[in-house]
Design an enzyme around this catalytic site. Structure first.
Site, PDB file in Angstrom:
ATOM      1  N   GLU A  14     -42.879  54.619 -47.711  1.00  0.00           N
ATOM      2  CA  GLU A  14     -43.191  54.448 -46.290  1.00  0.00           C
ATOM      3  C   GLU A  14     -42.896  55.683 -45.448  1.00  0.00           C
ATOM      4  O   GLU A  14     -43.634  55.997 -44.521  1.00  0.00           O
ATOM      5  CB  GLU A  14     -42.420  53.248 -45.709  1.00  0.00           C
ATOM      6  CG  GLU A  14     -43.006  51.900 -46.043  1.00  0.00           C
ATOM      7  CD  GLU A  14     -42.675  51.458 -47.455  1.00  0.00           C
ATOM      8  OE1 GLU A  14     -41.781  52.072 -48.066  1.00  0.00           O
ATOM      9  OE2 GLU A  14     -43.289  50.508 -47.938  1.00  0.00           O
TER      10      GLU A  14
ATOM     11  N   PRO B 168     -37.934  52.356 -43.253  1.00  0.00           N
ATOM     12  CA  PRO B 168     -37.776  53.706 -43.824  1.00  0.00           C
ATOM     13  C   PRO B 168     -38.537  54.753 -43.025  1.00  0.00           C
ATOM     14  O   PRO B 168     -38.228  55.926 -43.094  1.00  0.00           O
ATOM     15  CB  PRO B 168     -38.371  53.588 -45.229  1.00  0.00           C
ATOM     16  CG  PRO B 168     -38.333  52.137 -45.544  1.00  0.00           C
ATOM     17  CD  PRO B 168     -38.498  51.421 -44.253  1.00  0.00           C
TER      18      PRO B 168
ATOM     19  N   LEU C 186     -45.932  54.222 -53.127  1.00  0.00           N
ATOM     20  CA  LEU C 186     -45.043  53.335 -52.402  1.00  0.00           C
ATOM     21  C   LEU C 186     -43.943  54.171 -51.753  1.00  0.00           C
ATOM     22  O   LEU C 186     -42.887  54.415 -52.355  1.00  0.00           O
ATOM     23  CB  LEU C 186     -44.447  52.325 -53.391  1.00  0.00           C
ATOM     24  CG  LEU C 186     -44.091  50.962 -52.824  1.00  0.00           C
ATOM     25  CD1 LEU C 186     -43.841  49.978 -53.923  1.00  0.00           C
ATOM     26  CD2 LEU C 186     -42.907  51.048 -51.897  1.00  0.00           C
TER      27      LEU C 186
ATOM     28  N   ILE D 279     -41.105  48.744 -42.302  1.00  0.00           N
ATOM     29  CA  ILE D 279     -41.338  49.874 -41.410  1.00  0.00           C
ATOM     30  C   ILE D 279     -40.075  50.717 -41.293  1.00  0.00           C
ATOM     31  O   ILE D 279     -40.110  51.863 -40.899  1.00  0.00           O
ATOM     32  CB  ILE D 279     -41.800  49.385 -40.018  1.00  0.00           C
ATOM     33  CG1 ILE D 279     -42.607  50.463 -39.309  1.00  0.00           C
ATOM     34  CG2 ILE D 279     -40.625  48.951 -39.155  1.00  0.00           C
ATOM     35  CD1 ILE D 279     -43.295  49.969 -38.047  1.00  0.00           C
TER      36      ILE D 279
ATOM     37  N   HIS E 122     -40.053  39.251 -44.644  1.00  0.00           N
ATOM     38  CA  HIS E 122     -41.469  39.340 -44.336  1.00  0.00           C
ATOM     39  C   HIS E 122     -41.807  38.697 -43.002  1.00  0.00           C
ATOM     40  O   HIS E 122     -42.955  38.398 -42.732  1.00  0.00           O
ATOM     41  CB  HIS E 122     -42.294  38.656 -45.448  1.00  0.00           C
ATOM     42  CG  HIS E 122     -42.306  39.417 -46.724  1.00  0.00           C
ATOM     43  ND1 HIS E 122     -41.215  39.528 -47.553  1.00  0.00           N
ATOM     44  CD2 HIS E 122     -43.290  40.138 -47.324  1.00  0.00           C
ATOM     45  CE1 HIS E 122     -41.517  40.262 -48.611  1.00  0.00           C
ATOM     46  NE2 HIS E 122     -42.774  40.645 -48.499  1.00  0.00           N
TER      47      HIS E 122
END
Lengths: 326, 371, 357
Positions: free
Chosen positions: A60, A89, A58, A87, A129
């Site tokens: 990004e 990071p 995990l 997105i 989200h």
């Protein structure tokens, strides 16, 4: 020919290209065993193995960063970021490196990669989200931003994105992932990037949109037709670089333009299109260029997200307003 | 390695042109030895070496212009020796940030509200332009006051019926401009009064008496013979009276000036008036004779009209108007009598003149007329 | 259990006086080889000084000095194979010049011309990385490609002590560990991140300790000791190449120069600390070792420096003679082929240039 949802279009494009080109690698969180949280990569690890469909930790930033390293070595990595909300990071890697490698080495090292993310609201998801911040990437020189709106275009544009020698941010409108099907041939044939698609011919007003909003835009066009307003509908598809020729051409005939996008109004990609119309199409315009968009607020939590998203009524109202200018 | 930069050669000159090098790389020089001759805006100057040492490098060829403070000569070895430490904190960690002590000459200004309220799209504006229609003449029929293309076409048809617009020229144009300016700036107030001129023999032209009375008014209340500057918020009360006489000529209204009239006696006034009339007839007034008035007189009564509120033209602050005189029934000592009455109107710019001053002026005018 | 319970040995071959403490490594045992390694360090030192001078005279932009850290780069470059890949940060000249990067290319980059990163003799090494630690992620991806293609290659990525505080650093060592990628993360611990000293950077007792968090190997080496650098790098690269074992190599050094030519370290560093560190710098001990053990004379040294000066001078002349980029070239490399909009913008720009010069 089979009938596919948009999601299936994505999945089939993957499979088709990965069979054709052994350099294509898929990486991201949950893309392997789980087939992706939306099943976009379903079945791929079974067919292509764990070296080509990678379940990453995990992280990004390094997921996108390592894809840059892979692309520099001639692989074709496709990164999945689980939601556009995650997105951010990786924006450092995208803007500081992916978008610049070719330019800063004068072509010695290039970066052929695709960064995919489901985007947009409307699925009653928890907060973060439902992002639509495509304007961030459209503003970056050196990357392309591509947004499919149908199963056929998802398939064809993703193939094009994978084959493109430069980085592509591929944003998938998740609200319409499974909303309807289309007959699509699994031909391995790509659709062209950098071009708009005209979905409906019209003479009274040009409606410009992309992603999930195409659905409401087409519905608005149908409703307008019933009251004698004939709308042309354009799917921008590649937000950057923008195909303004198609839009200018259309507005030269209709004289009116309404732009529809779910993203927040200020400084969205609609602003770029409006500015270009003002610069290059002013003599065609009969009416102001209007934008029907999300608001300059955070998308409300799901219970109220419908209040934010541009629905058919708002589009029809905007068209009626510009029709008032003669 | 030491870098010698072009020093300030005096008098704040910013740069110098290299005329001739007197040394070359590799030379050993001693302190004080001439390195180079440079030409500034003022003179040719020989630049001495600040130190002894070996010349490593010259910065610039003959004819190059070097800015003061830029490298001129390097001593020592520009490869093997480290250069001296930086003189001061550059205040950054990358790049080169320019910094000056100059005062920045700007500040945010207040916003001016747009006075234009004509709403039309570019396409409609272009149509209006092509059809030679002024948008200010078009009544909009669109929502929110927007002018539509059909509105423009309608006006174009109307104008075609009525012929082209006559552009104002010369005196009429000047009047339109001046009156608009006066309207925008002046705070007018008008005093109306009558003068009993039964004592003045019926003459064809009362103007000379009006002029004399006006001079008396100015002497009593000089503040009506002044120039006021609304922007600078100051005024000049003038000792000399330059009378602006409103003249109605075939080509329009203009104001002819009788300069320095304060000391003229009746005969002089009459003579000057006659001269002026001649010049007006022959259209031989010079620009100087149309400028510089300090107070205005308008004898509109020569044609018609009783009372008026004539327009004060900046920078003056007063205009005296005289209407048509007539016999009137008045009360005098409890008796009804018939007298010859001259209506007077004094409009003054209340930004610079008080009501009291105006009233006293008018009283002096009337007193002189009734004398 | 505390981090300080674990101890990392610092590998040393040459002490600060130049005395050899252990037998030389096999790959660095002949006089020629030893002199070659020294030459790389001297060349770096001389070039570095010349570059600073170029900046001071307005001929080059901001430049980050390598002074004091030559042994690290020299050792890395010496131990790497030609077909390994280097993913540097911005103090790696000693490595780059061993891998085909030309001195004039380095000047060209810091002199503000992208062609400086278009290495004519090095196809795969990455260009300098300015955003801190981001390059570690690229190294991981390159390592993945190598593993995917089952090649016997390794990747070396470098960074400073400050970079090890960044998320990208942790993410990269983590993913390299869990995927078993052939990447060696070399940390030039020169004790300063601009003005922030090591003690304010991390509570980790050593940077090598961070390897433990990622489950990978950690090495610690005296970065002033070129011989030790060669040995440790060879070991780490062998593990990476043959066994897919990534590692962190922490090289201890001191940043003798300012962070860049625009920085002034006197603002935040005590002079005594700087002078003490200068006494330990790599060229002093290495020269002493060569003189004592390999018949290296003062003439040899002078001659070597003269050669390096001549090479630097020649590179500077080439740099000065580089032609300017063709007008509007900055439009041409954004994509594989310029887009229609970019073509239009370029024409707009060219028109303005013509009009206004």
């Amino acid at each position: 020919m089979a009938e596919w949802t948009l999601l299936e279009g994505v999945n089939r494009a993957f499979a088709s290209e990965m069979r054709r080109d052994a350099n294509v690698i898929v990486l991201g969180e949950d893309v392997g065993v789980n087939g992706g949280v939306f099943r976009a990569t379903d079945g791929l690890q079974d067919e292509f193995g764990i070296e080509r469909v990678i379940d990453t930790p995990l992280a990004e930033s390094v997921i996108v960063g390592m894809a840059i390293g892979m692309a520099a070595q001639g692989l074709r990595p496709i990164v999945e970021l689980q939601f556009m909300g995650f997105i951010y990071p990786a924006v450092d890697q995208i803007i500081n490196h992916a978008s610049r490698l070719r330019n800063r080495t004068r072509g010695r090292i290039t970066c052929p990669m695709v960064i995919r993310a489901p985007f947009g609201g409307g699925i009653h998801a928890p907060e973060h989200h439902s992002e639509s911040t495509e304007a961030l990437f459209a503003h970056m020189p050196g990357v392309r931003v591509v947004v499919p709106s149908s199963p056929a275009r998802a398939y064809g544009l993703l193939l094009a994105a994978i084959r493109d020698p430069d980085p592509v941010v591929f944003l998938e409108p998740k609200r319409v992932y499974r909303l309807g099907k289309q007959e699509v041939e699994d031909s391995g044939e790509a659709l062209p990037l950098d071009t708009c698609f005209v979905l409906r011919d019209g003479i009274d007003v040009t409606l410009v949109s992309w992603g999930a909003s195409i659905k409401e835009t087409l519905e608005a066009a149908a409703e307008l037709a019933r009251v004698g307003v004939d709308a042309e509908v354009i799917d921008v598809a590649t937000l950057s670089p923008l195909d303004m020729d198609t839009i200018l051409d259309s507005v030269a005939r209709t004289g009116r333009c309404v732009i529809v996008h779910e993203a927040a109004r200020s400084c969205g990609v609609g602003a770029e299109i409006a500015a270009r119309l003002a610069a290059e199409g002013i003599t065609s315009l009969l009416a102001p260029v209007l934008r029907v968009t999300g608001f300059d607020t955070v998308m409300p939590l799901y219970r109220y997200e419908d209040q934010y998203m541009p629905g058919v009524h708002r589009i029809v109202d905007a068209v009626q307003e510009v029709m008032g200018y003669r | 390695m030491n870098i010698f930069k072009l020093p300030d050669l005096g008098e704040g000159l910013p740069d110098a042109e290299i005329v001739e090098w007197h040394v070359k790389p590799g030379d050993e020089v001693s302190e004080g030895q001439t390195l180079v001759s440079v030409e500034t805006a003022k003179a040719i100057i020989d630049v001495p070496s600040p130190q002894s040492g070996r010349i490593a490098r010259l910065y610039g060829k003959e004819s190059d212009v070097i800015d003061v403070g830029r490298p001129l000569v390097a001593f020592g070895d520009d490869i093997a020796e480290p250069s001296e430490a930086k003189a001061k904190d550059s205040g950054t960690v990358v790049g080169e940030m320019e910094s000056t002590e100059d005062i920045i000459p700007e500040a945010a200004i207040g916003r001016h509200h747009s006075s234009s309220t004509i709403k039309a799209t570019p396409a409609v504006r272009a149509l209006a332009n092509r059809m030679d229609v002024e948008l200010s003449m078009v009544t909009p029929s669109g929502r929110d006051g927007v002018i539509l293309a059909d509105d423009v076409r309608r006006v174009a048809r109307i104008l075609a019926e009525h012929g082209p617009m006559e552009p104002l020229r010369g005196v009429r144009r000047a009047m339109a401009r001046n009156m608009a300016q006066a309207h925008a700036e002046v705070a007018p107030a008008t005093l109306l009064e009558d003068a009993d001129i039964t004592g003045i023999a019926a003459r064809s032209d009362i103007t000379p008496r009006l002029i004399r009375a006006l001079i008396a008014g100015c002497k009593a209340e000089p503040s009506l013979n002044a120039w006021y500057d609304g922007h600078a918020n100051g005024r000049r009360v003038l000792e000399r009276i330059h009378l602006g006489l409103a003249v109605d000529a075939p080509q329009g209204l203009f104001v002819a000036v009788l300069l320095d009239i304060q000391n003229d006696d009746d005969d002089a006034i009459v003579a000057r008036l006659a001269e002026l009339k001649g010049k007006i007839k022959q259209r031989s007034l010079t620009p100087a004779e149309l400028r510089g008035y300090s107070i205005t007189l308008s004898n509109y009564g020569a044609i018609a009209g009783r009372y008026a509120s004539p327009v004060v033209l900046p920078p003056t602050v007063a205009i005296l108007g005289a209407g048509k005189s007539r016999d009137e029934v008045v009360a005098r000592d409890g008796e009804i009598v018939i007298r010859h009455i001259l209506p007077l109107a004094l409009t003054f710019d209340h930004r610079a003149v008080t009501g009291g001053e105006a009233a006293r002026f008018l009283k002096a005018v009337i007193t002189d007329l009734e004398a | 259990m505390q981090a300080s319970d674990i101890h990392f040995e610092t590998t040393e071959f040459l002490d600060s006086s130049g005395k050899l403490l252990r037998p030389l490594p096999a790959m660095l045992s002949s006089r020629d080889q030893l002199v070659e390694l020294y030459r790389v360090m001297v060349q770096t030192r001389v070039f570095d000084r010349a570059a600073i001078n170029l900046q001071r005279t307005g001929e080059m932009g901001t430049y980050p000095s390598n002074e004091g850290q030559e042994a690290i780069g020299a050792g890395i470059g010496y131990a790497m194979q030609d077909d390994d890949v280097l993913v540097p940060y911005y103090r790696d000249i000693a490595t780059q010049i061993q891998r085909g990067v030309l001195l004039e290319e380095i000047l060209r980059y810091w002199g503000g011309d992208e062609w400086g990163m278009h290495f004519r003799h090095q196809a795969e090494d990455f260009p300098v990385s300015v955003p801190i630690a981001t390059q570690a992620c690229h190294a991981v991806g390159i390592g993945y490609a190598i593993r995917y293609r089952q090649q016997a290659r390794a990747v070396v990525t470098t960074c400073g002590d400050g970079a090890t505080s960044k998320g990208d650093f942790y993410e990269s060592i983590n993913i390299a560990g869990v995927m078993g990628l052939p990447v060696v993360f070399v940390v030039n611990n020169n004790r300063w991140a601009i003005s922030v000293p090591l003690e304010k950077q991390t509570a980790a007792p050593t940077i090598a300790h961070k390897a433990l968090a990622a489950g990978i190997d950690g090495y610690r080496v005296d970065g002033n000791d070129a011989v030790a650098m060669v040995q440790v790098m060879s070991d780490a690269l062998q593990q990476a190449r043959a066994h897919r074992r990534p590692s962190i190599v922490e090289a201890l050094s001191y940043r003798l120069g300012d962070h860049t030519t625009a920085d002034d370290a006197n603002r935040y560093r005590p002079r005594e600390e700087l002078e003490a560190a200068r006494a330990l710098e790599p060229l002093i001990r290495y020269k002493a070792y060569l003189q004592a053990g390999h018949d290296w004379s003062d003439d040899d040294d002078e001659s070597l420096y003269a050669d390096c000066v001549a090479e630097a001078r020649s590179a500077i002349e080439v740099y000065r003679a580089f032609p300017p980029q063709p007008a509007g070239e900055f439009f041409d490399y954004m994509y594989a082929r310029p887009t229609a909009d970019l073509e239009k913008q370029k024409q707009e720009w060219l028109t303005q240039v013509k009009r206004h010069g």
